[in-house]
Motif scaffolding. Structure first.
Motif, PDB file in Angstrom:
ATOM      1  N   VAL A 171       5.697 -14.706  -3.433  1.00 15.76           N
ATOM      2  CA  VAL A 171       4.525 -13.834  -3.508  1.00 15.76           C
ATOM      3  C   VAL A 171       4.732 -12.695  -4.500  1.00 15.76           C
ATOM      4  O   VAL A 171       5.858 -12.273  -4.769  1.00 15.76           O
ATOM      5  CB  VAL A 171       4.174 -13.269  -2.118  1.00 15.76           C
ATOM      6  N   GLY A 172       3.613 -12.219  -5.074  1.00  8.61           N
ATOM      7  CA  GLY A 172       3.613 -11.000  -5.868  1.00  8.61           C
ATOM      8  C   GLY A 172       3.968 -11.156  -7.328  1.00  8.61           C
ATOM      9  O   GLY A 172       4.055 -10.169  -8.064  1.00  8.61           O
ATOM     10  N   ARG A 173       4.142 -12.407  -7.803  1.00 10.80           N
ATOM     11  CA  ARG A 173       4.649 -12.580  -9.164  1.00 10.80           C
ATOM     12  C   ARG A 173       3.632 -12.191 -10.235  1.00 10.80           C
ATOM     13  O   ARG A 173       3.993 -11.627 -11.268  1.00 10.80           O
ATOM     14  CB  ARG A 173       5.102 -14.037  -9.361  1.00 10.80           C
ATOM     15  N   HIS A 174       2.346 -12.478 -10.002  1.00  8.85           N
ATOM     16  CA  HIS A 174       1.354 -12.138 -11.018  1.00  8.85           C
ATOM     17  C   HIS A 174       1.224 -10.618 -11.154  1.00  8.85           C
ATOM     18  O   HIS A 174       1.234 -10.081 -12.269  1.00  8.85           O
ATOM     19  CB  HIS A 174      -0.008 -12.736 -10.679  1.00  8.85           C
ATOM     20  N   GLY A 175       1.114  -9.920 -10.043  1.00 10.07           N
ATOM     21  CA  GLY A 175       1.001  -8.472 -10.095  1.00 10.07           C
ATOM     22  C   GLY A 175       2.194  -7.834 -10.779  1.00 10.07           C
ATOM     23  O   GLY A 175       2.049  -6.902 -11.587  1.00 10.07           O
ATOM     24  N   GLY A 224      -0.834  -9.624   1.802  1.00  5.78           N
ATOM     25  CA  GLY A 224      -1.072  -8.653   2.872  1.00  5.78           C
ATOM     26  C   GLY A 224      -2.544  -8.399   3.117  1.00  5.78           C
ATOM     27  O   GLY A 224      -3.009  -8.365   4.265  1.00  5.78           O
ATOM     28  N   THR A 225      -3.318  -8.234   2.043  1.00  6.06           N
ATOM     29  CA  THR A 225      -4.755  -8.001   2.187  1.00  6.06           C
ATOM     30  C   THR A 225      -5.444  -9.218   2.790  1.00  6.06           C
ATOM     31  O   THR A 225      -6.317  -9.086   3.666  1.00  6.06           O
ATOM     32  CB  THR A 225      -5.371  -7.657   0.818  1.00  6.06           C
ATOM     33  N   GLU A 261       5.260  -2.854  -2.292  1.00  6.09           N
ATOM     34  CA  GLU A 261       5.378  -3.900  -1.278  1.00  6.09           C
ATOM     35  C   GLU A 261       4.934  -5.229  -1.882  1.00  6.09           C
ATOM     36  O   GLU A 261       3.766  -5.365  -2.273  1.00  6.09           O
ATOM     37  CB  GLU A 261       4.512  -3.552  -0.066  1.00  6.09           C
ATOM     38  N   PRO A 262       5.832  -6.218  -2.004  1.00  8.70           N
ATOM     39  CA  PRO A 262       5.460  -7.511  -2.604  1.00  8.70           C
ATOM     40  C   PRO A 262       4.263  -8.177  -1.933  1.00  8.70           C
ATOM     41  O   PRO A 262       3.505  -8.888  -2.596  1.00  8.70           O
ATOM     42  CB  PRO A 262       6.731  -8.358  -2.436  1.00  8.70           C
ATOM     43  N   LEU A 263       4.086  -7.940  -0.637  1.00  7.25           N
ATOM     44  CA  LEU A 263       2.954  -8.548   0.064  1.00  7.25           C
ATOM     45  C   LEU A 263       1.610  -8.042  -0.438  1.00  7.25           C
ATOM     46  O   LEU A 263       0.580  -8.670  -0.202  1.00  7.25           O
ATOM     47  CB  LEU A 263       3.063  -8.286   1.570  1.00  7.25           C
ATOM     48  N   TYR A 264       1.598  -6.891  -1.137  1.00  8.53           N
ATOM     49  CA  TYR A 264       0.355  -6.355  -1.663  1.00  8.53           C
ATOM     50  C   TYR A 264       0.214  -6.523  -3.173  1.00  8.53           C
ATOM     51  O   TYR A 264      -0.741  -6.032  -3.763  1.00  8.53           O
ATOM     52  CB  TYR A 264       0.208  -4.879  -1.283  1.00  8.53           C
ATOM     53  N   LEU A 265       1.159  -7.237  -3.799  1.00  5.78           N
ATOM     54  CA  LEU A 265       1.026  -7.549  -5.219  1.00  5.78           C
ATOM     55  C   LEU A 265       0.232  -8.848  -5.384  1.00  5.78           C
ATOM     56  O   LEU A 265       0.402  -9.794  -4.614  1.00  5.78           O
ATOM     57  CB  LEU A 265       2.403  -7.703  -5.869  1.00  5.78           C
ATOM     58  N   ALA A 266      -0.585  -8.885  -6.409  1.00 10.43           N
ATOM     59  CA  ALA A 266      -1.484 -10.028  -6.610  1.00 10.43           C
ATOM     60  C   ALA A 266      -0.724 -11.309  -6.917  1.00 10.43           C
ATOM     61  O   ALA A 266       0.314 -11.296  -7.597  1.00 10.43           O
ATOM     62  CB  ALA A 266      -2.455  -9.732  -7.747  1.00 10.43           C
ATOM     63  N   CYS A 267      -1.259 -12.401  -6.429  1.00 12.08           N
ATOM     64  CA  CYS A 267      -0.840 -13.748  -6.802  1.00 12.08           C
ATOM     65  C   CYS A 267      -2.027 -14.419  -7.496  1.00 12.08           C
ATOM     66  O   CYS A 267      -3.169 -14.101  -7.216  1.00 12.08           O
ATOM     67  CB  CYS A 267      -0.454 -14.573  -5.585  1.00 12.08           C
ATOM     68  N   GLU A 268      -1.749 -15.351  -8.396  1.00 16.79           N
ATOM     69  CA  GLU A 268      -2.825 -16.141  -9.002  1.00 16.79           C
ATOM     70  C   GLU A 268      -2.544 -17.640  -8.911  1.00 16.79           C
ATOM     71  O   GLU A 268      -3.213 -18.435  -9.560  1.00 16.79           O
ATOM     72  CB  GLU A 268      -3.047 -15.729 -10.455  1.00 16.79           C
ATOM     73  N   GLY A 269      -1.550 -17.997  -8.091  1.00 17.25           N
ATOM     74  CA  GLY A 269      -1.254 -19.412  -7.881  1.00 17.25           C
ATOM     75  C   GLY A 269      -0.689 -19.660  -6.503  1.00 17.25           C
ATOM     76  O   GLY A 269       0.082 -20.590  -6.292  1.00 17.25           O
ATOM     77  N   GLN A 307      -4.914  -7.376  17.958  1.00 12.64           N
ATOM     78  CA  GLN A 307      -6.074  -7.889  17.230  1.00 12.64           C
ATOM     79  C   GLN A 307      -6.409  -6.999  16.026  1.00 12.64           C
ATOM     80  O   GLN A 307      -6.454  -5.777  16.128  1.00 12.64           O
ATOM     81  CB  GLN A 307      -7.284  -7.978  18.160  1.00 12.64           C
ATOM     82  N   GLY A 308      -6.649  -7.662  14.893  1.00  9.53           N
ATOM     83  CA  GLY A 308      -7.000  -6.951  13.676  1.00  9.53           C
ATOM     84  C   GLY A 308      -5.830  -6.329  12.943  1.00  9.53           C
ATOM     85  O   GLY A 308      -6.020  -5.647  11.942  1.00  9.53           O
ATOM     86  N   LYS A 309      -4.600  -6.583  13.417  1.00  9.78           N
ATOM     87  CA  LYS A 309      -3.424  -5.967  12.814  1.00  9.78           C
ATOM     88  C   LYS A 309      -2.412  -7.031  12.375  1.00  9.78           C
ATOM     89  O   LYS A 309      -2.404  -8.150  12.882  1.00  9.78           O
ATOM     90  CB  LYS A 309      -2.751  -4.991  13.794  1.00  9.78           C
ATOM     91  N   VAL A 310      -1.559  -6.620  11.427  1.00  8.86           N
ATOM     92  CA  VAL A 310      -0.471  -7.476  10.954  1.00  8.86           C
ATOM     93  C   VAL A 310       0.844  -6.777  11.286  1.00  8.86           C
ATOM     94  O   VAL A 310       1.110  -5.665  10.814  1.00  8.86           O
ATOM     95  CB  VAL A 310      -0.569  -7.726   9.441  1.00  8.86           C
TER      96      VAL A 310
END
Length: 334
Positions: A171-175, A224-225, A261-269, A307-310
């Protein structure tokens, strides 16, 4: 043809025709692409999916892709997440005066290459030229239409407690790639975007497990989002195993330096998939046999609690709440 785009290229006269013929028609020609005001297409099936997306990434070219490849992958992948086979695309270019024609040619060539890989065709388009400083190089908007099998039903509100959560790769490689390509932090690192078209990946998963609940494209805002969106739509909680989340070592290092946080960096694949737990192993095995998901992994589960949380189960055995996304997520990619 001049070396750079001029305002005359957007005026609708000879220069516009030259631009369309020398670049866009050269790469996008097919039986449905027309000089008329609209494409006339055969009906694709009983159910269709349709999506549109705008792309304003800077820089327009980056390690692993460019804005053209991104514009095709983004819309194709959005269709694929609904289980739809992509068939037709339309495209709108807004190009800044002075933009290099050679760069535009490379962008269109990568779009054609990506469309060929997917088996989708461009059926209509539009070109505008904006004055110097009004656009950051080139903006692209693509709209896509795909066809769904009647048995396919995916959506963010379908996650159930006990389901497994799968990511199709690190995760997070594109961002991270875009952040480094801007060179604002003077960091040199070997990382490329994960930008890729994922219909083949989704098709393989659906053939393995037709009752997959959720498939989401982890683009802006990252995994993450997406997880927060699923938790909210389905009214469930999500528990992640931090050590199970695949992160490229370079991305991990850059994030450590900059406090990201890598979980919040964009992915495109990369996709987030929610499926019944008993089917997770077969799905991961299928994914690892596909070209863009060799390090797919189960990273957590859907829960009835929170509920509603990660919630993240950390490396040291504690549990902590993944902060809800808010404000400006960095780096801003579009």
């Amino acid at each position: 043809m001049t070396e750079t785009i001029t305002l005359a290229h957007g005026a609708g006269g000879k220069q516009t025709s030259d631009l369309i013929g020398s670049i866009f028609k050269k790469y996008f020609q097919n039986d449905y692409l027309t000089a008329d005001d609209a494409a006339v297409l055969p009906p694709p099936g009983s159910r269709i999916a349709m999506s549109t997306d705008g792309f304003i990434v800077s820089p327009a070219e980056f390690p692993g892709g460019n804005i053209g490849k991104l514009s095709i992958c983004g819309t194709v992948n959005d269709l694929a997440c609904m289980g739809a086979k992509p068939l037709y695309l339309t495209c709108s270019f807004v190009i800044e005066e002075g933009f290099p024609v050679e760069t535009l040619d490379r962008i269109a060539a990568s779009m054609a290459e990506t469309m060929k890989e997917v088996g989708v065709v461009m059926v209509a388009g539009d070109t505008k030229v904006a004055g110097k400083g009004q656009v950051d190089g080139v903006f692209i908007t693509t709209t896509g239409v795909g066809v769904l099998d009647d048995k396919v039903n995916t959506g963010g509100a379908l996650a159930r407690p006990g389901d497994a959560i799968i990511v199709t790769g690190d995760v997070g490689r594109h961002g991270c790639t875009i952040l480094l390509a801007r060179n604002e932090f003077k960091i040199t690192a070997d990382v490329t975007s994960d930008c890729a078209p994922l219909w083949g990946t989704v098709e393989a998963v659906l053939n393995t497990a037709p009752d997959v609940r959720v498939i989401r494209d982890a683009t802006r805002g990252g995994v993450g989002t997406v997880l927060y969106e699923i938790a909210d739509q389905s009214g469930v909680g999500i528990r992640l195993e931090k050590t199970a989340v695949p992160v490229h070592e370079t991305v991990k290092g850059v994030c450590g330096m900059l406090g990201l946080e890598p979980l919040y960096l964009a992915c495109e694949g990369r996709l987030v998939i929610v499926a019944p737990r008993e089917e997770a192993d077969a799905i991961v095995e299928t994914l690892r046999a596909q070209p863009y998901s060799g390090n797919a992994a189960v990273i957590g589960e859907v829960t009835e609690a929170n509920q509603g949380k990660v919630v993240i189960h950390t490396e040291i055995g504690s549990e902590t709440l993944l902060p809800a996304p808010g404000g400006e997520l960095l780096p801003r990619i579009c």
